[in-house]
Design a protein around this motif. Structure first.
Motif, PDB file in Angstrom:
ATOM      1  N   ILE A 111       6.232   9.179  -0.715  1.00  0.00           N
ATOM      2  CA  ILE A 111       7.504   8.470  -0.722  1.00  0.00           C
ATOM      3  C   ILE A 111       7.266   7.037  -0.243  1.00  0.00           C
ATOM      4  N   ALA A 112       7.710   6.081  -1.047  1.00  0.00           N
ATOM      5  CA  ALA A 112       7.512   4.673  -0.690  1.00  0.00           C
ATOM      6  C   ALA A 112       8.847   3.950  -0.699  1.00  0.00           C
ATOM      7  N   ASN A 113       8.864   2.795  -0.051  1.00  0.00           N
ATOM      8  CA  ASN A 113      10.073   1.974  -0.056  1.00  0.00           C
ATOM      9  C   ASN A 113       9.782   0.547  -0.518  1.00  0.00           C
ATOM     10  N   LYS A 114       8.563   0.321  -0.992  1.00  0.00           N
ATOM     11  CA  LYS A 114       8.219  -0.969  -1.576  1.00  0.00           C
ATOM     12  C   LYS A 114       7.226  -0.721  -2.706  1.00  0.00           C
ATOM     13  N   ALA A 115       7.359  -1.470  -3.763  1.00  0.00           N
ATOM     14  CA  ALA A 115       6.518  -1.278  -4.940  1.00  0.00           C
ATOM     15  C   ALA A 115       5.208  -2.034  -4.774  1.00  0.00           C
ATOM     16  N   GLY A 123      -2.050  11.650  -8.736  1.00  0.00           N
ATOM     17  CA  GLY A 123      -1.856  10.407  -9.462  1.00  0.00           C
ATOM     18  C   GLY A 123      -0.881   9.497  -8.759  1.00  0.00           C
ATOM     19  N   GLY A 124      -1.081   8.220  -8.959  1.00  0.00           N
ATOM     20  CA  GLY A 124      -0.133   7.219  -8.489  1.00  0.00           C
ATOM     21  C   GLY A 124       0.804   6.862  -9.636  1.00  0.00           C
ATOM     22  N   LEU A 125       1.973   6.394  -9.292  1.00  0.00           N
ATOM     23  CA  LEU A 125       2.977   6.057 -10.297  1.00  0.00           C
ATOM     24  C   LEU A 125       3.317   4.574 -10.256  1.00  0.00           C
ATOM     25  N   ALA A 126       3.669   4.032 -11.413  1.00  0.00           N
ATOM     26  CA  ALA A 126       4.128   2.650 -11.486  1.00  0.00           C
ATOM     27  C   ALA A 126       5.460   2.527 -10.757  1.00  0.00           C
ATOM     28  N   ALA A 127       5.882   1.305 -10.514  1.00  0.00           N
ATOM     29  CA  ALA A 127       7.149   1.038  -9.828  1.00  0.00           C
ATOM     30  C   ALA A 127       8.321   1.626 -10.624  1.00  0.00           C
ATOM     31  N   PHE A 145      11.406   5.864  -3.264  1.00  0.00           N
ATOM     32  CA  PHE A 145      11.082   6.417  -4.566  1.00  0.00           C
ATOM     33  C   PHE A 145       9.740   7.127  -4.511  1.00  0.00           C
ATOM     34  N   LEU A 146       9.464   7.901  -5.538  1.00  0.00           N
ATOM     35  CA  LEU A 146       8.205   8.618  -5.655  1.00  0.00           C
ATOM     36  C   LEU A 146       7.126   7.640  -6.101  1.00  0.00           C
ATOM     37  N   ALA A 147       6.128   7.435  -5.253  1.00  0.00           N
ATOM     38  CA  ALA A 147       5.070   6.475  -5.539  1.00  0.00           C
ATOM     39  C   ALA A 147       3.821   7.146  -6.094  1.00  0.00           C
ATOM     40  N   GLY A 148       3.679   8.431  -5.844  1.00  0.00           N
ATOM     41  CA  GLY A 148       2.507   9.166  -6.294  1.00  0.00           C
ATOM     42  C   GLY A 148       2.618  10.602  -5.831  1.00  0.00           C
ATOM     43  N   PHE A 149       1.598  11.387  -6.124  1.00  0.00           N
ATOM     44  CA  PHE A 149       1.661  12.797  -5.766  1.00  0.00           C
ATOM     45  C   PHE A 149       0.270  13.424  -5.783  1.00  0.00           C
ATOM     46  N   TRP A 150       0.181  14.545  -5.114  1.00  0.00           N
ATOM     47  CA  TRP A 150      -0.956  15.445  -5.224  1.00  0.00           C
ATOM     48  C   TRP A 150      -0.412  16.805  -5.624  1.00  0.00           C
ATOM     49  N   ILE A 151      -1.141  17.529  -6.403  1.00  0.00           N
ATOM     50  CA  ILE A 151      -0.889  18.953  -6.573  1.00  0.00           C
ATOM     51  C   ILE A 151      -2.070  19.633  -5.911  1.00  0.00           C
ATOM     52  N   MET A 152      -1.749  20.425  -4.896  1.00  0.00           N
ATOM     53  CA  MET A 152      -2.785  21.078  -4.094  1.00  0.00           C
ATOM     54  C   MET A 152      -2.680  22.584  -4.208  1.00  0.00           C
TER      55      MET A 152
END
Length: 107
Positions: free
Chosen positions: A8-12, A40-44, A71-78
């Protein structure tokens, strides 16, 4: 069991070089210890496109589906044996990427 670990991020931005290096080390550890499934990381959010095809015609809209400060900035599936292990891994991931993390099991 598999878990979605959301960043979770608050700046792009893609993080500082130090954060990127810490994430690389964390990713290597996940892979070496057998917890890694995918990440993976996600674009703004401004790069998002929303598609709503529930009506007569598809409506395609530029931008995120919701206006928010976070916003969702990236994720892992573990893959982890239980929630306790997933939470421990996510705690380490939060430290590595210097962001808040949400953990959710797959159904």
């Amino acid at each position: 069991m598999q878990y979605l670990v959301s960043v979770i991020a608050n700046k792009a931005n893609s993080g500082t070089p130090e954060e990127q290096a810490a994430i690389d080390v964390f990713n290597d550890r996940l892979q070496a210890d057998g917890y890694w499934v995918f990440a993976g990381g996600l674009a703004a959010p401004s790069a998002a496109t929303v598609i709503d095809n529930r009506g007569e015609e598809a409506v395609i809209t530029d931008g995120p589906f919701v206006e928010t400060k976070e916003f969702l900035a990236g994720f892992w599936i573990m893959e982890a044996p239980d929630l306790d292990v997933a939470l421990k891994l996510a705690t380490d991931g939060s430290k590595a990427c210097n962001r808040r993390i949400e953990v959710r099991p797959f159904l």
